[in-house]
Design an enzyme around this catalytic site. Sequence first.
Site, short mmCIF file in Angstrom:
data_model
loop_
_atom_site.label_atom_id
_atom_site.label_comp_id
_atom_site.label_asym_id
_atom_site.label_seq_id
_atom_site.Cartn_x
_atom_site.Cartn_y
_atom_site.Cartn_z
N GLY A 1 4.26 -0.61 -2.32
CA GLY A 1 4.40 -0.23 -0.91
C GLY A 1 5.59 0.66 -0.59
N GLU B 1 6.18 -3.26 -8.05
CA GLU B 1 4.88 -2.73 -8.48
C GLU B 1 4.47 -1.48 -7.69
OE1 GLU B 1 1.49 -5.66 -9.57
OE2 GLU B 1 1.22 -5.11 -7.47
N ARG C 1 2.61 4.81 -5.36
CA ARG C 1 2.99 6.05 -4.67
C ARG C 1 4.39 6.54 -5.05
NH1 ARG C 1 0.69 7.32 0.06
NH2 ARG C 1 0.02 5.17 0.26
N CYS D 1 -19.72 20.95 2.91
CA CYS D 1 -20.61 21.06 4.05
C CYS D 1 -20.42 19.84 4.94
CB CYS D 1 -22.04 21.16 3.53
SG CYS D 1 -23.15 21.75 4.76
N1 LLP Z 1 -0.02 -3.38 -5.91
C1 LLP Z 1 -1.25 -3.63 -5.43
C2 LLP Z 1 -1.86 -4.93 -5.69
C3 LLP Z 1 -1.93 -2.63 -4.70
O1 LLP Z 1 -3.14 -2.87 -4.23
C4 LLP Z 1 -1.31 -1.37 -4.50
C5 LLP Z 1 -2.00 -0.30 -3.77
C6 LLP Z 1 -0.02 -1.17 -5.03
C7 LLP Z 1 0.60 -2.21 -5.72
C8 LLP Z 1 0.71 0.13 -4.90
O2 LLP Z 1 0.99 0.46 -3.60
P1 LLP Z 1 1.93 1.74 -3.34
O3 LLP Z 1 3.27 1.46 -3.97
O4 LLP Z 1 1.27 2.89 -3.96
O5 LLP Z 1 2.01 1.84 -1.86
N2 LLP Z 1 -5.36 5.26 -1.05
C9 LLP Z 1 -4.23 4.92 -0.17
C10 LLP Z 1 -3.35 3.86 -0.78
C11 LLP Z 1 -4.09 2.61 -1.25
C12 LLP Z 1 -3.21 1.60 -1.90
C13 LLP Z 1 -3.97 0.58 -2.67
N3 LLP Z 1 -3.16 -0.43 -3.29
C14 LLP Z 1 -3.44 6.19 0.16
O6 LLP Z 1 -3.85 7.27 -0.26
O7 LLP Z 1 -2.46 6.12 0.89
#
Ligand code: LLP
Length: 437
Positions: free
Chosen positions: A246, A287, A290, A359
């Site tokens: 996150g 974890e 992004r 399209c």
């Molecule tokens: N851990 C778990 C269990 C997750 O489901 C996710 C992301 C992360 C870690 C990593 O989250 P991050 O650090 O990347 O925020 N497609 C969306 C984001 C979907 C995130 C899904 N899970 C976007 O393009 O913003």
Amino acid sequence: MSTTAARPAQSGLEPLIRHTIAGASVAELARTYGTPLYVYDAEMIRRRCRDLAAWDTVRFAQKACSNLAVLALMRGEGVVVDAVSTGEIHRALAAGYSAHATPGTGADGLPPVHPIVYTADIFDRESLDAVATLGIHVNCGSADMIEQLAERVPGASVTVRVNPGFGHGHSQKTNTGGEGSKHGIWHEEIPDVLRRAEWAGLAVTGLHMHIGSGTDLAHLAEVAGALERVAVEIGRSLTTISAGGGLPVPYKPGEVHADLSGYFTLWDAARRRLEDRFGHRLRLEIEPGRYLTAESGFVITEVRAVKKQGARKYLLVDAGFNTLARPVLYGSYHPMSLCPQDGTPSAETDEVAVGGPLCESGDIFTQTDGGFVATRALPAARVGDLVVIEIAGAYGFVMASNYNSKPLPAEVLIDGGTARLVRRRQTPEDLVRGETV
Ligand code: LLP
């Protein structure tokens, strides 16, 4: 919580020109590999891994960018991985990760790191088979998973993913906490789930919370307290806690990087209090997806038409939401810059909407949440110029599709100024492979 370091360049209205990515020429990359093209800067990924060195374990949520070369690079940095599917387990193994840790405790008193953790809310039949056969550690997002695993792997140890009852994301679609989210085991169900785990003969050694993606540190900071409370309920069987992902990254002009050291201090304090209570050490994991790859990634795309619809000017490029889906899905903002084909930028700036070849009217990169077409100030562009869509390294290629029977783009990794093809562009034959008339 305070914030530090501003994103460089881009003052918003200033026309943006980009000739290079990580020392490689944008025009040359487009000539060599074609467009649309995903390009990653290896050094930026390393830098982001090292930013998190204070944590015992950095576990990359590979769903953000799972190219094998990126995973291998992460492995070189000592980063382990999360997998949400059999496919991601397969990728981790192909990138050189072992399926499981060597048992035992290190000199630091910490339990071994699981190189791959399967984190999901269900097992499909294939993934249950894979984790059982390979001995992969599982983070269970539902109590049913505990019982299904126990049948296949008696005596296994597991992590539980707990939904603390609140969440936050950059979009409601990326909020993974609270009643509106299907994710995790509801926090009030913990006593029941512990009974079910004990009955099934499984030990709960890990506790994990992930409240959403693209959130902010103020919301993330609340998770530490919630996790601490649940950890006390679970008790001494715990050896690992995970703060989830996150972590935000700055996308828009004026946004800044978050204060990661303050965030670590908060989690470290929670971990220490739990260690004192349990009388043994606890591994502290983070974890991110992004944070590790977003800023390393760029989409290079070519302008194929410049047209006016009434008062609005459109640049139509050869990338669409089949290439980068974040704008159509969430109204996400991605910085853009222009690489003029003759090397000399026009002195004029245009307010343009940037769209793709598909399209479908939603095929616009400059849209806001709800699908409203917006414009962006860019140096005046001509057909043949290149547009670079930036901060596209997380949830970019991995969410690309074959919509309109468009091939998936190629991916290139740049390291030390040298570009390397790490996934070839799909061919028309790839598009029909497996189909029969
Ligand atoms: N851990 C778990 C269990 C997750 O489901 C996710 C992301 C992360 C870690 C990593 O989250 P991050 O650090 O990347 O925020 N497609 C969306 C984001 C979907 C995130 C899904 N899970 C976007 O393009 O913003």
